[in-house]
Design an enzyme around this catalytic site. Structure first.
Site, PDB file in Angstrom:
ATOM      1  N   ASN A   7       0.901  -1.153   0.097  1.00  0.00           N
ATOM      2  CA  ASN A   7      -0.011   0.067   0.136  1.00  0.00           C
ATOM      3  C   ASN A   7       1.046   1.278   0.112  1.00  0.00           C
ATOM      4  OD1 ASN A   7      -1.777   2.067   0.487  1.00  0.00           O
ATOM      5  ND2 ASN A   7      -2.832   1.063   2.410  1.00  0.00           N
ATOM      6  N   ARG A  99      -2.259  -1.964  -3.668  1.00  0.00           N
ATOM      7  CA  ARG A  99      -3.582  -1.197  -3.323  1.00  0.00           C
ATOM      8  C   ARG A  99      -3.478  -0.051  -4.194  1.00  0.00           C
ATOM      9  NH1 ARG A  99      -6.163   1.070   2.123  1.00  0.00           N
ATOM     10  NH2 ARG A  99      -7.753   1.922   1.299  1.00  0.00           N
ATOM     11  N   HIS A 187     -12.784   3.135  -0.534  1.00  0.00           N
ATOM     12  CA  HIS A 187     -12.864   2.061   0.443  1.00  0.00           C
ATOM     13  C   HIS A 187     -13.407   0.855   0.024  1.00  0.00           C
ATOM     14  CE1 HIS A 187     -13.111   5.492   4.001  1.00  0.00           C
ATOM     15  NE2 HIS A 187     -11.634   5.125   3.643  1.00  0.00           N
ATOM     16  N   ARG A 248     -11.572  15.575   7.319  1.00  0.00           N
ATOM     17  CA  ARG A 248     -12.417  16.061   6.261  1.00  0.00           C
ATOM     18  C   ARG A 248     -14.033  16.350   6.578  1.00  0.00           C
ATOM     19  NH1 ARG A 248     -11.066  10.874   2.652  1.00  0.00           N
ATOM     20  NH2 ARG A 248      -9.484  10.285   4.269  1.00  0.00           N
ATOM     21  N   GLU A 341     -14.340  -0.423  14.593  1.00  0.00           N
ATOM     22  CA  GLU A 341     -13.899  -1.638  15.327  1.00  0.00           C
ATOM     23  C   GLU A 341     -13.682  -1.493  16.801  1.00  0.00           C
ATOM     24  OE1 GLU A 341     -10.488  -2.802  13.564  1.00  0.00           O
ATOM     25  OE2 GLU A 341     -11.261  -2.790  11.491  1.00  0.00           O
ATOM     26  N   GLU A 391      -7.681  -5.419   4.771  1.00  0.00           N
ATOM     27  CA  GLU A 391      -7.668  -4.831   3.527  1.00  0.00           C
ATOM     28  C   GLU A 391      -6.583  -5.728   2.635  1.00  0.00           C
ATOM     29  OE1 GLU A 391      -7.960  -1.124   4.961  1.00  0.00           O
ATOM     30  OE2 GLU A 391      -9.069  -0.457   3.350  1.00  0.00           O
TER      31      GLU A 391
END
Ligand code: AMP
Length: 408
Positions: A7, A99, A187, A248, A341, A391
């Protein structure tokens, strides 16, 4: 099969090595045998390298370089040399999965990287200026370091590529659609994994489920998943749309931006910074982009921290309501990523708005746990699942499928 997952971001790279038996049908994700990280964000001209193995060995060093190539070369060396050695040589790596944030409207799945795929990733740089260049550089550096090992691109947009036109189109002039100004969603690797894992936990066929997956981390987005397909999502043309996030804003009235440009002379770059870096939990609370710090500040009677949490929950409930309407029903609400989570407070506050559906949480299950689990009460009409996003493991599984397809 040895699978390297990378990633590559603009200021940090994360990587994992999985050693999988392709014949084994693992339901629970195995831990990677090695994890490595490069971080250029702290001081110009140097990178902090760290690597550790499943066996507990680790290494940390600071290297004087700005070069991604040199950083990655040093990181990969820790795979086959020194205390964190887990393979004899780089040639032991069978496949690499990358990714990639933006794959545009055409890739609805992970793909083997070819010159055409690289051209697409390059052409999409204007739509993902801080991600796609780093992703592409990671691919090209690994091509140089590993030769012709098969490489795969897993796109964050792919899961949403089949959004119905009404969900994917912005109600501006039709020319926007023709120019590629549409909802892409992000995502996707996490939403797809969350939906598949939910079906496993519920012991149901994904094809018959209606799910809302809530990826709540530093970036936050929801997906409405019907029969395993994303049919609506909150992030849009960019990852700025939708929910309130760490720093954001999520959706705001676009008229505010016009107002700021006219009355305060804001430039595009200033607006970009304002909306991406100075808004969300950080902007409203003035405390932090981290929900834990905001919650701590509430305990000291900080009113802006309280407002930031209230706003985060209000937006989350409102957007869950939107996804619910797109689905026309709900079997399970799925929470994943850092906040999803780990925050019983968010599970409780978000779920409270949906009691009218017969959704009830089990008070005995409202604690953090390393296990994926169902936290709904036995008599709840809707299941509520907490799933640890995986992921990298999802990308590794796509790599296995790619190698099997290529050899079969
Ligand atoms: P991610 O982007 O998935 O790594 O999520 C990072 C975010 O998760 C942090 O900025 C925190 O806001 C949030 N987070 C992590 N642990 C907790 C926790 N125990 N309680 C609340 N939020 C958490």
């Amino acid at each position: 099969m040895k699978i390297l997952v990378l990633n590559a971001g603009s200021s940090s790279h994360k990587s994992s090595l999985f050693d999988l038996d392709p014949a084994a049908n693992d339901l629970t994700p195995p831990a990677p045998v090695w994890r490595g990280q490069l971080d250029w964000s702290h001081q110009a001209g140097q990178v902090e390298l760290s690597a550790h193995t499943a066996g507990g060995a680790s290494i940390e060093e600071v290297i004087k370089t700005d070069s991604k190539m040199e950083g990655l070369e040093r990181l990969l060396k820790t795979l086959h040399q020194g205390p964190t050695q887990v393979i004899d040589a780089l040639s032991a790596i069978d496949v690499v999965g990358h990714r990639v944030v933006h794959g545009g409207p055409d890739y609805s799945d992970s793909v083997a990287i070819s010159e055409t795929v690289k051209t697409t990733i390059r052409e999409l740089i204007p739509l993902a200026p801080s991600h796609n260049p780093a992703n592409l550089e990671g691919i090209e550096v690994l091509e140089q370091l590993l030769g012709d090992v098969p490489q795969l691109a897993a796109f964050d947009t792919a899961f949403h590529a089949g959004l119905p036109a009404a969900a994917a189109t912005y109600p501006g002039p039709y020319a926007w659609w023709e120019k590629g100004i549409r909802r892409y969603g992000f995502h996707g690797i996490s939403h797809r994994y969350g939906a598949q894992r939910a079906a496993q936990l519920l012991q149901r066929d994904l094809a018959e489920l209606k799910l809302i997956t809530c990826h709540l981390g530093n970036g936050c987005s929801l997906a409405a998943v019907a029969g395993g397909q994303s049919i609506d999502t909150t992030m849009g043309f960019t990852p700025l749309d939708g929910l309130m996030m760490g720093s954001r804003s999520g959706s705001v009235d676009p008229g505010i931006l016009i107002h700021l440009m006219r009355s305060e002379g804001y430039s595009a770059d200033q607006l970009d910074h304002l909306l991406n870096k100075e808004s969300g939990l950080l902007g409203v609370s003035g405390v932090s982009n981290d929900l834990r710090a905001v919650v701590d500040a509430i305990a000291t009677q900080n009113p802006r921290a309280q407002l930031a949490l209230d706003l985060f929950i209000h937006r989350l409930r409102r957007e869950i309501g939107g996804m619910l309407a797109s689905l026309g029903g709900l079997d399970a609400l799925v929470f994943t990523a850092g906040i999803g989570e780990n925050s019983p407070l968010v599970w409780e506050k978000a779920s409270a708005a949906f009691q009218f559906l017969g959704l009830r949480l089990d008070p005995a299950k409202l604690e953090r746990s390393p296990e994926d689990r169902d936290i709904a009460a036995a008599d709840s009409a809707v299941r509520v699942l907490v799933i640890h996003t995986q992921e990298e493991w999802a990308i590794a599984q796509d790599c296995v499928a790619l190698c099997q397809a290529q050899s079969g």
